[in-house]
Write an enzyme that holds these catalytic residues in place. Sequence first.
Site, PDB file in Angstrom:
ATOM      1  N   ASP A 180       0.789  -1.236   0.284  1.00  0.00           N
ATOM      2  CA  ASP A 180       0.016  -0.012   0.136  1.00  0.00           C
ATOM      3  C   ASP A 180       1.028   1.309   0.131  1.00  0.00           C
ATOM      4  O   ASP A 180       1.824   1.301   0.715  1.00  0.00           O
ATOM      5  CB  ASP A 180      -0.909   0.043   1.091  1.00  0.00           C
ATOM      6  CG  ASP A 180      -1.786  -1.128   1.519  1.00  0.00           C
ATOM      7  OD1 ASP A 180      -1.260  -2.318   1.040  1.00  0.00           O
ATOM      8  OD2 ASP A 180      -2.801  -0.917   2.159  1.00  0.00           O
ATOM      9  N   ASP A 200      -0.604  -2.588  -4.415  1.00  0.00           N
ATOM     10  CA  ASP A 200      -1.883  -2.507  -3.526  1.00  0.00           C
ATOM     11  C   ASP A 200      -2.674  -1.259  -3.853  1.00  0.00           C
ATOM     12  O   ASP A 200      -2.314  -0.528  -4.706  1.00  0.00           O
ATOM     13  CB  ASP A 200      -1.546  -3.210  -2.199  1.00  0.00           C
ATOM     14  CG  ASP A 200      -2.826  -3.665  -1.403  1.00  0.00           C
ATOM     15  OD1 ASP A 200      -3.902  -3.149  -1.322  1.00  0.00           O
ATOM     16  OD2 ASP A 200      -2.928  -4.834  -0.960  1.00  0.00           O
ATOM     17  N   ASP A 201      -3.435  -0.886  -2.688  1.00  0.00           N
ATOM     18  CA  ASP A 201      -4.228   0.464  -2.509  1.00  0.00           C
ATOM     19  C   ASP A 201      -2.931   1.556  -2.717  1.00  0.00           C
ATOM     20  O   ASP A 201      -1.720   1.633  -2.117  1.00  0.00           O
ATOM     21  CB  ASP A 201      -5.018   0.711  -1.393  1.00  0.00           C
ATOM     22  CG  ASP A 201      -5.905  -0.206  -1.248  1.00  0.00           C
ATOM     23  OD1 ASP A 201      -6.543  -0.544  -2.455  1.00  0.00           O
ATOM     24  OD2 ASP A 201      -6.102  -0.637  -0.111  1.00  0.00           O
ATOM     25  N   HIS A 222      -3.910  -1.104  -6.726  1.00  0.00           N
ATOM     26  CA  HIS A 222      -5.466  -1.371  -6.559  1.00  0.00           C
ATOM     27  C   HIS A 222      -6.335  -0.034  -6.598  1.00  0.00           C
ATOM     28  O   HIS A 222      -7.542  -0.211  -5.984  1.00  0.00           O
ATOM     29  CB  HIS A 222      -5.639  -2.258  -5.319  1.00  0.00           C
ATOM     30  CG  HIS A 222      -5.044  -3.497  -5.522  1.00  0.00           C
ATOM     31  ND1 HIS A 222      -5.033  -4.350  -4.478  1.00  0.00           N
ATOM     32  CD2 HIS A 222      -4.298  -4.000  -6.298  1.00  0.00           C
ATOM     33  CE1 HIS A 222      -4.274  -5.450  -4.635  1.00  0.00           C
ATOM     34  NE2 HIS A 222      -3.972  -5.258  -5.966  1.00  0.00           N
ATOM     35  N   ARG A 253     -12.636   3.619  -5.168  1.00  0.00           N
ATOM     36  CA  ARG A 253     -13.134   2.398  -4.424  1.00  0.00           C
ATOM     37  C   ARG A 253     -13.871   2.860  -3.110  1.00  0.00           C
ATOM     38  O   ARG A 253     -12.834   3.412  -2.308  1.00  0.00           O
ATOM     39  CB  ARG A 253     -12.032   1.487  -4.347  1.00  0.00           C
ATOM     40  CG  ARG A 253     -12.547   0.137  -3.895  1.00  0.00           C
ATOM     41  CD  ARG A 253     -11.886  -1.057  -4.442  1.00  0.00           C
ATOM     42  NE  ARG A 253     -10.383  -1.295  -3.706  1.00  0.00           N
ATOM     43  CZ  ARG A 253      -9.843  -2.325  -3.590  1.00  0.00           C
ATOM     44  NH1 ARG A 253     -10.483  -3.518  -3.889  1.00  0.00           N
ATOM     45  NH2 ARG A 253      -8.764  -2.408  -3.011  1.00  0.00           N
ATOM     46  N   LYS A 255     -15.319   0.637   0.123  1.00  0.00           N
ATOM     47  CA  LYS A 255     -15.520  -0.883   0.725  1.00  0.00           C
ATOM     48  C   LYS A 255     -15.603  -0.990   2.054  1.00  0.00           C
ATOM     49  O   LYS A 255     -14.693  -0.392   2.888  1.00  0.00           O
ATOM     50  CB  LYS A 255     -14.537  -2.015  -0.145  1.00  0.00           C
ATOM     51  CG  LYS A 255     -13.229  -1.500   0.159  1.00  0.00           C
ATOM     52  CD  LYS A 255     -12.123  -2.618  -0.188  1.00  0.00           C
ATOM     53  CE  LYS A 255     -10.831  -2.273  -0.189  1.00  0.00           C
ATOM     54  NZ  LYS A 255      -9.761  -3.102   0.028  1.00  0.00           N
TER      55      LYS A 255
END
Length: 357
Positions: A180, A200-201, A222, A253, A255
Site C-alpha cells: 500500500d 496494492d491500494d 489497486h 473504490r 468498501k
Amino acid sequence: MILPKLLFLASLVISAPLDARATTCVVSTYADFASCASSTNIHIEGPITVPANEVIDWSKLSSGTQILLSGTVTFTKGTLTESGPKLITVGGSDITFKGDSSNPGILDGQGASYWDGEGSNGGVPKPKFFRVETTGTSLFSNFKILNAPVQAFSIGGSGTTLDHITFDNSAGDALGHNTDGFDVSADSITIQNSWVHNQDDCLAVNSANTVNFLNNICIGGHGISIGSVASGAVVENVTVKNCTVQSSTFGARIKTDYEATSGSVSSITYEDITLVDISSMGIVVRQDYENGSPTGKAVSKMPITDVTMTNIHGTVTSGAYSVFILCATGECTDFNWSEINITPKDTSCSGVTPTGC
Ligand SMILES: *[C@@H]1O[C@H](CO)[C@@H](O)[C@H](O)[C@H]1NC(C)=O
Ligand SMILES: *[C@@H]1O[C@H](CO)[C@@H](O)[C@H](O)[C@H]1NC(C)=O
Ligand SMILES: *[C@@H]1O[C@H](CO)[C@@H](O)[C@H](O)[C@H]1NC(C)=O
C-alpha cells in the site's frame, strides 16, 4: 551607555544564524539517528546503512524539529514482522521532514530481498516501512521511498501534509504484494503532488475525519480506496481531486466490511479523476468485504452516505466493469454523481443507482 547596547543588539543579529547552524545534528552513521533524536535541527547525510533488525525510532521528536534528508538510507534485510516496529517512525508536533532538492533523499527498503508473492499473507516476514504519527502542523516532502517490503506509509496523528512524495515499487510488479502507498487512520491529512507505483491500494483510508488526496498519480496497484472500513470505524470528509489511476485493478473504490454493525462512511468526493486501463472496476462501492475479500453479499449496517463523484473519465480494459455497486438495501444514500464517462461502459449496480450506472 548607548554604544554597548547597540553592540549587544548587533551581536544578537549576527549570532542567530550561526547558532542555528551550530546546533544542526548531522546523521552520517546509523548510531547518529539515536544521538540526534533530541535535536531540533537534523541533517541526514546519506549514504547510510541501517543494520538488519534495527529501525529508526524518532517517535518522540521535540516540537518543531526540522529534518533534512540528503542521499540514500538503505535498510538491510532482516526478520522484522508486519506487526513489529516500522523501519522508520516519526512522531512529534510541528515536524518538518524534507528531502534535499540537490541531493535527492531516498529511503531504500530493499524490497526485492523480501518479495515472495505472499505479501502480508505469509512467507518471509516483512516489516512495514514508514510510520507517521505527527500532530500540530507537520510536513513530509520531496523524498522517495524505494522498494518497500510491504506497506509504505502508515499514517496516524493529525494535521500532517505529505507533498511531492515518490513511492517507487515498480520493481515489485511480479512478486511485491500488499505494498500500500498511504494507509490513513488519522485526521486532517493532505497528500498531494505525489507519484506511486505499487502493488496494492495507492491510498487506503480506514478511519479518518478530513483527508485530501490531490494531484496524485497512481500506477500499477489497486486504486484510490476508502476502506476496507471495519465495524465501528468512521470515515468522513474525504476529497480525492485531480488524480490519475493507471494500469490498476480499481480506480475509485469504497468498501466496507460485510459484518459491520456500526460506524459510517460519509461526505466522500471524487472529482476530476482520470482512469487509464483499469482491469477490474473503474468505480466500485461495495459493502461485502470479509477478511480482505468480497463475499458477494451486502448485509452491512455501516451506512455510506453523501458520495459525490464528478468528472470521472477514462478507460477500463475489455471485460471490466466501468461501475460496480453492491449496497445493502437503504444503506447507501445521497449518491450525487455526474459526468461519469468511463468506457467501455459496463455496469452492475444494486442498492443504489446513481448517474453513470
Ligand atoms: C493535476 O495533477 C497533475 C499531476 O497529476 C498536475 O500536473 C496538475 O498541475 C494538476 N492540476 C491542477 C489544476 O492542480
Ligand atoms: C472537510 O474538508 C475540507 C477540506 O479539507 C475542510 O475545509 C472542511 O473544514 C472539512 N469539513 C469538516 C466538517 O470537517
Ligand atoms: C451534486 O454535485 C454537483 C457537482 O459537484 C453539485 O453542483 C450539486 O450541488 C450537488 N447536488 C446535491 C444535491 O448535493
